[in-house]
Design an enzyme around this catalytic site. Sequence first.
Site: not given
Length: 342
Positions: A18, A102, A171, A204, A229
């Site tokens: 996302p 985020c 991530h 990720n 990306r």
Amino acid sequence: MVKIGNIELGEFPLLLAPMEDVSDPPFRQVCKENGADMMYTEFISSEGLIRDAYKSKQKLDIFPYERPIGVQLFGSDVDTMAECTKIATAVNPDLIDINYGCPVKKVACKGAGAALLQDIPMMVKMTAAVVNATELPVTVKTRLGWNDETKNIEEVAERLQDVGIKALTIHGRTRAQMYKGEADWRLIAKIKENPRINIPIFGNGDIDSPEKALEYRNRYGIDGIMIGRAAIGYPWIFNEIKHYFATGENLAAPSMKQRVDACRQHLKFSIEWKNERLGILEMRRHYSNYFKGLPHFKEHRMKLVQSLEPEELFSILDDVLVEFDGYFLETKAKKVDYAGVD
């Protein structure tokens, strides 16, 4: 077979990350057609949904071709997150995902996203509230920790599994790293090896080639990979990875016709979904990525980002195909600069 709840995703699923202002329905469509196994909406503000904000509600738009798809939510208040989970559940996605990763200031400084990595009890409380607010599977995406001194992902993984999440995507950077430096997957592998962990663990960060995807799958033992990306302007990466896994050989880079066709499709749906003006304006960020590496492309790009007429834009893309037909870019997918969320 990797499963999230009752959702079957195949032996080694490839997930589209996302990404704010990127992974909208038009972008998701071209990625799905090129091999993405699971996708997510752009992240949606819980407070925006509660306030009935148009932009937040529009992000709930999902289409049959996208399934399975998750709605990703973020927020700083437990009750608000629970309430917006009920709103999101009503549009019938396949799962609900919580964003605890985020890193950008406008999110983290308001106590949402990666900020929750500084308050694990609050993260656990919020996750439990979301799980209890829906019958859908709930998953989480997060980072290794807030900084190098607080890499608490091992505790996070166990405690979030204990309150009912069905999968975890990690991530391989801290919040302090943002998108800089290399992603470190060693802790991701350690979580996968933890005998207490029985939910799928997805990795990720930095996957930008079939070779790297295979290397990381074999080295770190994860259940699947999330790609962000590297898919921007290059949706073919998903099928390229699958082909490499199956054959050990690389697919040919997409032809110029494939690139132009994908860009045209993306633009067409962007106009249909958002309205003509907004669809055209928001498509401008994608042109350079679809044609990255083409010599002397600047003149065409300038025309594409200046025009507000659909017919003219499609004509410019036709000109690109005529001028560069037969030209193959040898470069594969590469990470692009991206200042959104993950």
